[in-house]
Scaffold this active site. Structure first.
Site, PDB file in Angstrom:
ATOM      1  N   CYS A 112       0.894  -1.304   0.063  1.00  0.00           N
ATOM      2  CA  CYS A 112       0.197   0.174  -0.041  1.00  0.00           C
ATOM      3  C   CYS A 112       0.840   1.315  -0.146  1.00  0.00           C
ATOM      4  CB  CYS A 112      -1.103   0.042   1.058  1.00  0.00           C
ATOM      5  SG  CYS A 112      -2.084  -1.498   0.864  1.00  0.00           S
ATOM      6  N   HIS A 248      -3.601   7.270   2.980  1.00  0.00           N
ATOM      7  CA  HIS A 248      -4.005   6.034   2.506  1.00  0.00           C
ATOM      8  C   HIS A 248      -5.498   5.847   2.744  1.00  0.00           C
ATOM      9  CE1 HIS A 248      -3.948   2.092   1.005  1.00  0.00           C
ATOM     10  NE2 HIS A 248      -3.869   1.441   2.331  1.00  0.00           N
ATOM     11  N   ASN A 278     -10.040   0.138  -0.694  1.00  0.00           N
ATOM     12  CA  ASN A 278      -8.596   0.435  -0.433  1.00  0.00           C
ATOM     13  C   ASN A 278      -7.982  -0.184  -2.009  1.00  0.00           C
ATOM     14  OD1 ASN A 278      -6.198  -0.022  -0.014  1.00  0.00           O
ATOM     15  ND2 ASN A 278      -6.191  -0.991   1.978  1.00  0.00           N
TER      16      ASN A 278
HETATM   17  N1  COA Z   1     -19.662  -8.289   7.315  1.00  0.00           N
HETATM   18  C1  COA Z   1     -20.583  -8.489   8.515  1.00  0.00           C
HETATM   19  N2  COA Z   1     -19.856  -8.839   9.584  1.00  0.00           N
HETATM   20  C2  COA Z   1     -18.541  -9.125   9.627  1.00  0.00           C
HETATM   21  C3  COA Z   1     -17.697  -8.671   8.506  1.00  0.00           C
HETATM   22  C4  COA Z   1     -18.406  -8.356   7.338  1.00  0.00           C
HETATM   23  N3  COA Z   1     -17.960  -8.152   6.183  1.00  0.00           N
HETATM   24  N4  COA Z   1     -16.668  -8.941   8.629  1.00  0.00           N
HETATM   25  C5  COA Z   1     -16.483  -9.538  10.132  1.00  0.00           C
HETATM   26  N5  COA Z   1     -17.630  -9.615  10.545  1.00  0.00           N
HETATM   27  C6  COA Z   1     -17.745  -9.875  11.864  1.00  0.00           C
HETATM   28  C7  COA Z   1     -16.912 -11.018  12.428  1.00  0.00           C
HETATM   29  O1  COA Z   1     -17.208 -12.284  12.150  1.00  0.00           O
HETATM   30  C8  COA Z   1     -17.042 -10.650  13.903  1.00  0.00           C
HETATM   31  O2  COA Z   1     -18.289 -11.319  14.459  1.00  0.00           O
HETATM   32  P1  COA Z   1     -18.266 -12.094  15.826  1.00  0.00           P
HETATM   33  O3  COA Z   1     -17.865 -10.912  16.985  1.00  0.00           O
HETATM   34  O4  COA Z   1     -19.574 -12.603  15.811  1.00  0.00           O
HETATM   35  O5  COA Z   1     -17.168 -12.857  15.816  1.00  0.00           O
HETATM   36  C9  COA Z   1     -17.412  -9.070  13.936  1.00  0.00           C
HETATM   37  O6  COA Z   1     -17.762  -8.793  12.705  1.00  0.00           O
HETATM   38  C10 COA Z   1     -16.214  -8.263  14.309  1.00  0.00           C
HETATM   39  O7  COA Z   1     -15.089  -8.817  13.474  1.00  0.00           O
HETATM   40  P2  COA Z   1     -13.717  -8.040  13.490  1.00  0.00           P
HETATM   41  O8  COA Z   1     -12.653  -8.709  12.829  1.00  0.00           O
HETATM   42  O9  COA Z   1     -13.237  -7.945  15.160  1.00  0.00           O
HETATM   43  O10 COA Z   1     -14.069  -6.552  12.964  1.00  0.00           O
HETATM   44  P3  COA Z   1     -13.297  -5.264  13.286  1.00  0.00           P
HETATM   45  O11 COA Z   1     -13.779  -4.041  13.677  1.00  0.00           O
HETATM   46  O12 COA Z   1     -11.812  -5.625  13.574  1.00  0.00           O
HETATM   47  O13 COA Z   1     -13.284  -4.884  11.658  1.00  0.00           O
HETATM   48  C11 COA Z   1     -11.878  -4.685   9.919  1.00  0.00           C
HETATM   49  C12 COA Z   1     -12.751  -5.601  10.755  1.00  0.00           C
HETATM   50  C13 COA Z   1     -11.200  -5.695   8.726  1.00  0.00           C
HETATM   51  C14 COA Z   1     -12.747  -3.780   8.983  1.00  0.00           C
HETATM   52  C15 COA Z   1     -10.844  -4.082  10.618  1.00  0.00           C
HETATM   53  O14 COA Z   1     -10.368  -5.008  11.280  1.00  0.00           O
HETATM   54  C16 COA Z   1      -9.864  -3.203   9.777  1.00  0.00           C
HETATM   55  O15 COA Z   1     -10.330  -2.192   9.030  1.00  0.00           O
HETATM   56  N6  COA Z   1      -8.499  -3.495  10.026  1.00  0.00           N
HETATM   57  C17 COA Z   1      -7.535  -2.732   9.021  1.00  0.00           C
HETATM   58  C18 COA Z   1      -7.378  -3.337   7.842  1.00  0.00           C
HETATM   59  C19 COA Z   1      -6.859  -2.192   6.872  1.00  0.00           C
HETATM   60  O16 COA Z   1      -6.737  -1.040   7.107  1.00  0.00           O
HETATM   61  N7  COA Z   1      -5.910  -2.798   6.029  1.00  0.00           N
HETATM   62  C20 COA Z   1      -5.179  -2.090   4.933  1.00  0.00           C
HETATM   63  C21 COA Z   1      -4.209  -2.849   4.667  1.00  0.00           C
HETATM   64  S1  COA Z   1      -3.077  -1.830   3.741  1.00  0.00           S
END
Ligand code: COA
Length: 325
Positions: A112, A248, A278
């Site tokens: 990224c 970003h 992204n």
């Molecule tokens: N739709 C619905 N529910 C979803 C889901 C989706 N697309 N993806 C995950 N969930 C659920 C999970 O299963 C979990 O359920 P549970 O509590 O019953 O187990 C719940 O949502 C929370 O999941 P979690 O992974 O803890 O969510 P989060 O708040 O951490 O959000 C991301 C997930 C990926 C959005 C977040 O972690 C994020 O943005 N991380 C940084 C990613 C990033 O910037 N990457 C860039 C790389 S350059």
């Protein structure tokens, strides 16, 4: 000699995929995706559109905005991408050939922050006299590497490209600082297979993108803030001197957290994640283009760029806009 960005062009594929479209394919909702990430839609490349196609379209857009002559004198092409057409030849060579440029060409892999890394190399080439005019492109076809079995990552990514000309600019303008960093101990949190089956840690590699969202989130929040402050200090400036923050576009919550920590008012932040998701290496140039098109950038403005991603790696930079010779 100072080097700066004198022209910018971008491209996103025509096909728009909304969160509602994803609801048909995944166990997800528009509400979940918007609340957690700020993303409403993203663009996916059509069949037959490749990373090189997107990069070429971005350069064509550059020509449409600045005239055909904008490529005259380009002597190096760098394409930052994690989703190239092939391991070799470099996607940059395909771009060079398409436009018939008398130039060197190579791809740069820094995920990224890749475009900011490419720009840092470009300005160093220009300042050292190695090159006179560099085309620095960020281009990605991430839709091809989405793991549709993993709803937490499948909703995040989109395709696109951005192309910039880096060349000498007048005194007082151009790049003021770069901060480039990597912490490879975080390799397990974000990866994709090439020729090995596993990382040195033993983590198994897959043909699709793998991400530990929570770990990357924590890393991103920390590094967006620290790298930005370091770049501002290195430039000899204060946060108040930053006219526009061009981060970003991975997640609106990560951007908001950085904005708060940097104490920047909302109107000084560019946000495009809602429209593109992204785009990895294409994300920062696409955001910059939006700001330029909206008339939010004037000559002499100090812009702050920051990006993070697989490595784990990061880059930040301060640029004084304008000064074309
Ligand atoms: N739709 C619905 N529910 C979803 C889901 C989706 N697309 N993806 C995950 N969930 C659920 C999970 O299963 C979990 O359920 P549970 O509590 O019953 O187990 C719940 O949502 C929370 O999941 P979690 O992974 O803890 O969510 P989060 O708040 O951490 O959000 C991301 C997930 C990926 C959005 C977040 O972690 C994020 O943005 N991380 C940084 C990613 C990033 O910037 N990457 C860039 C790389 S350059």
């Amino acid at each position: 000699m100072n080097a700066g960005i004198t022209a910018l062009g971008t491209y996103v594929p025509e096909q728009v995929v909304t969160n509602f479209d994803l609801e048909q394919r995944l166990d997800t909702t528009d509400e979940w995706v918007q609340t957690r990430t700020g993303i409403k839609q993203r663009h996916f490349a059509a069949e037959g559109e490749f990373c090189s196609t997107l990069a070429i379209r971005a350069v064509e857009n550059l020509q449409a905005r600045y005239g055909e002559n904008v490529l005259n004198g380009v002597d190096m092409v760098i394409v930052a991408t994690a989703t190239p057409d092939a391991m070799f030849p470099a996607t940059a060579s395909l771009v060079q050939a398409h436009f018939g440029l008398k130039a060197g060409a190579f791809d740069l892999l820094a995920a990224c922050p890749g475009w900011l890394y490419a720009v840092s190399v470009a300005q160093a080439y220009v300042k050292s006299g190695t090159c006179k005019k560099v085309l620095a492109i960020g281009a990605e076809t991430l839709s091809r590497v989405i793991n549709w079995e993993d709803r937490s990552t499948a909703v995040l990514f989109g395709d696109g490209a951005g192309a910039a000309i880096i060349e000498p600019v007048q005194e007082g303008y151009g790049f003021k600082s770069f901060v480039l960093g990597s912490d490879g101990t975080g390799a397990d949190h974000l990866h994709m297979k090439a020729f090995a089956d596993c990382l040195p840690s033993g983590a198994k590699l897959s043909n699709k993108l793998y991400m530990n969202g929570r770990e990357v989130f924590k890393f991103a929040v920390r590094v967006m803030d620290t790298a930005s402050l370091e770049a501002i200090e290195k430039a000899g400036l204060q946060t108040e001197d930053i006219s526009l923050f061009v981060p970003h576009q991975a997640n609106a919550r990560i951007i908001e957290s950085a904005r708060e920590r940097l104490k920047l008012p909302l109107e000084r932040v560019v946000l495009t994640v809602q429209d593109y998701g992204n785009n990895s290496a294409a994300s920062v140039p696409l955001a910059l283009q939006r700001a330029l098109d909206e008339g939010r950038v004037q000559d002499g403005d100090n812009l702050l760029f920051v990006a993070f991603g697989a490595g784990l790696a990061w880059a930040a930079c301060v640029l004084t806009w304008g000064g074309k010779q």
